[in-house]
Design a protein around this motif. Structure first.
Motif, PDB file in Angstrom:
ATOM      1  N   PHE A  69     -28.907  13.344  -2.424  1.00 19.22           N
ATOM      2  CA  PHE A  69     -27.672  13.669  -3.139  1.00 19.22           C
ATOM      3  C   PHE A  69     -26.723  14.448  -2.242  1.00 19.22           C
ATOM      4  O   PHE A  69     -25.500  14.229  -2.270  1.00 19.22           O
ATOM      5  CB  PHE A  69     -28.003  14.472  -4.401  1.00 19.22           C
ATOM      6  CG  PHE A  69     -26.793  14.926  -5.155  1.00 19.22           C
ATOM      7  CD1 PHE A  69     -26.057  14.023  -5.921  1.00 19.22           C
ATOM      8  CD2 PHE A  69     -26.374  16.254  -5.101  1.00 19.22           C
ATOM      9  CE1 PHE A  69     -24.923  14.443  -6.608  1.00 19.22           C
ATOM     10  CE2 PHE A  69     -25.257  16.676  -5.793  1.00 19.22           C
ATOM     11  CZ  PHE A  69     -24.532  15.768  -6.552  1.00 19.22           C
ATOM     12  N   HIS A  70     -27.269  15.350  -1.427  1.00 19.52           N
ATOM     13  CA  HIS A  70     -26.435  16.142  -0.521  1.00 19.52           C
ATOM     14  C   HIS A  70     -25.761  15.236   0.512  1.00 19.52           C
ATOM     15  O   HIS A  70     -24.588  15.443   0.858  1.00 19.52           O
ATOM     16  CB  HIS A  70     -27.267  17.213   0.181  1.00 19.52           C
ATOM     17  CG  HIS A  70     -27.817  18.246  -0.751  1.00 19.52           C
ATOM     18  ND1 HIS A  70     -27.022  19.052  -1.531  1.00 19.52           N
ATOM     19  CD2 HIS A  70     -29.094  18.613  -1.045  1.00 19.52           C
ATOM     20  CE1 HIS A  70     -27.766  19.875  -2.245  1.00 19.52           C
ATOM     21  NE2 HIS A  70     -29.029  19.622  -1.972  1.00 19.52           N
ATOM     22  N   ALA A  71     -26.497  14.242   1.017  1.00 22.70           N
ATOM     23  CA  ALA A  71     -25.914  13.304   1.983  1.00 22.70           C
ATOM     24  C   ALA A  71     -24.783  12.512   1.346  1.00 22.70           C
ATOM     25  O   ALA A  71     -23.741  12.265   1.970  1.00 22.70           O
ATOM     26  CB  ALA A  71     -26.994  12.354   2.505  1.00 22.70           C
TER      27      ALA A  71
ATOM     28  N   VAL B 166     -22.868  13.452  -1.193  1.00 23.33           N
ATOM     29  CA  VAL B 166     -21.731  14.354  -1.405  1.00 23.33           C
ATOM     30  C   VAL B 166     -20.999  14.607  -0.086  1.00 23.33           C
ATOM     31  O   VAL B 166     -19.758  14.601  -0.040  1.00 23.33           O
ATOM     32  CB  VAL B 166     -22.211  15.684  -2.027  1.00 23.33           C
ATOM     33  CG1 VAL B 166     -21.071  16.702  -2.052  1.00 23.33           C
ATOM     34  CG2 VAL B 166     -22.733  15.447  -3.432  1.00 23.33           C
ATOM     35  N   CYS B 167     -21.747  14.795   0.986  1.00 23.35           N
ATOM     36  CA  CYS B 167     -21.130  15.022   2.299  1.00 23.35           C
ATOM     37  C   CYS B 167     -20.275  13.825   2.712  1.00 23.35           C
ATOM     38  O   CYS B 167     -19.148  13.980   3.193  1.00 23.35           O
ATOM     39  CB  CYS B 167     -22.193  15.294   3.351  1.00 23.35           C
ATOM     40  SG  CYS B 167     -22.973  16.912   3.212  1.00 23.35           S
TER      41      CYS B 167
ATOM     42  N   GLY C 101     -31.258   8.851   4.863  1.00 18.99           N
ATOM     43  CA  GLY C 101     -30.180   9.809   4.674  1.00 18.99           C
ATOM     44  C   GLY C 101     -28.863   9.303   5.224  1.00 18.99           C
ATOM     45  O   GLY C 101     -27.804   9.488   4.604  1.00 18.99           O
TER      46      GLY C 101
ATOM     47  N   PHE D  73     -25.364   8.614   3.314  1.00 22.98           N
ATOM     48  CA  PHE D  73     -24.173   9.288   3.823  1.00 22.98           C
ATOM     49  C   PHE D  73     -23.040   8.299   4.090  1.00 22.98           C
ATOM     50  O   PHE D  73     -21.857   8.605   3.870  1.00 22.98           O
ATOM     51  CB  PHE D  73     -24.536  10.043   5.102  1.00 22.98           C
ATOM     52  CG  PHE D  73     -23.362  10.672   5.800  1.00 22.98           C
ATOM     53  CD1 PHE D  73     -22.784  11.833   5.300  1.00 22.98           C
ATOM     54  CD2 PHE D  73     -22.855  10.116   6.960  1.00 22.98           C
ATOM     55  CE1 PHE D  73     -21.701  12.422   5.943  1.00 22.98           C
ATOM     56  CE2 PHE D  73     -21.774  10.698   7.614  1.00 22.98           C
ATOM     57  CZ  PHE D  73     -21.198  11.849   7.107  1.00 22.98           C
TER      58      PHE D  73
END
Length: 276
Positions: A2-4, A6-7, A79, A83
């Motif tokens: 999820f962080h990838a 969002v980035c 990832g 991304f």
């Protein structure tokens, strides 16, 4: 993951809008079409170093440590795929904006007075192959990479990442044309890099993958295709076919550019006064 995601959703649109605002302020004589078109290309050129920094090690490292082209894995692969997903979505939107403003400048002001289903349809009809390419990566390549390959084949995923290596050079060529530098040595040098990188990374990479697979398992290169599942061969051909088509277009464009410059030099030598 999820962080990838969002980035990616922050980085790629952020680059595009930053370039759009900067160019509009720096080149006040440019039309909206010029600003959006160059912003789209600049966003691609400057976002790809991020991508290449992340994806170039995959095939290189896995080639240098040939344990098994099927089983060797890298933790960053999934990832990176997540991304890069926002890039594919936003690039379609950026291409649409560029198409919309260019058509307005070309005298289509009535049809393109505002965004509508008609303008979207015209964009899809004109750029259907690129849109299909992006959607295939999102809807086919990404799910296979994340959910269906069971952690296998990172070597091949890395090789497929390398196919995008030529993209920033293609965009750079269009930026140079927009800046009026299409008759410079830099543009000609960039054109040579485009042809070499496109052929190497988008076409020659496919027989290289087959050769590597055959080398790993002791299979002659011309028999590798018969040892792979049908869906693998069909998928590779589906990706390779448009690359060959686009490479032919690039060769034709390079030929036209060379002939135009040759005619310009001949006309210039005829107009030059004799000194004898």
């Amino acid at each position: 993951m999820f962080h990838a995601l969002v980035c990616g959703a922050v980085v790629f649109p952020g680059l595009f809008y930053a370039f759009r605002k900067t160019l509009k302020h720096s080149f006040r004589q440019w039309s909206d079409a010029d600003v959006v078109s160059v912003s789209e290309r600049s966003f691609i050129v400057f976002s790809y170093p991020i991508n290449l920094h992340m994806n170039l090690p995959y095939p290189i490292v896995l080639c240098l440590h040939i344990i098994n082209v099927d089983w060797v894995s890298h933790w960053l692969v999934n990832g990176f795929v997540v991304f890069g997903a926002p890039y594919m979505v936003h690039d379609i939107y950026a291409m649409y904006l560029s198409h919309y403003h260019v058509q307005r400048v070309r005298g289509q002001s009535r049809s393109y007075s505002s965004h509508s289903l008609q303008t979207v349809k015209a964009f899809v009809c004109k750029e259907w192959m690129l849109i299909l390419h992006h959607l295939a990566l999102l809807l086919v390549f990404m799910p296979i990479t994340l959910f269906f390959r069971r952690g296998l084949g990172d070597f091949f995923i890395g090789c497929l990442f390398i196919t995008e290596f030529s993209t920033p050079f293609i965009s750079m060529g269009k930026i140079l044309i927009q800046l009026g530098l299409d008759d410079t040595r830099l543009h000609r040098l960039n054109g040579i890099v485009v042809l070499l990188s496109f052929f190497t990374c988008r076409i020659a990479i496919f027989p290289f993958m087959y050769w590597m697979y055959g080398w790993q398992f002791g299979i002659p290169a011309h028999k590798v295709a018969f040892h792979l599942p049908l869906q693998c061969n069909v998928g590779n051909m589906a990706i390779l076919a448009p690359q060959v088509y686009w490479f032919i277009l690039l060769l034709r464009k390079a030929k036209r550019l060379y002939q135009r410059q040759k005619r310009g030099k001949e006309d210039g030598s005829k107009d030059r006064p004799r000194t004898d």
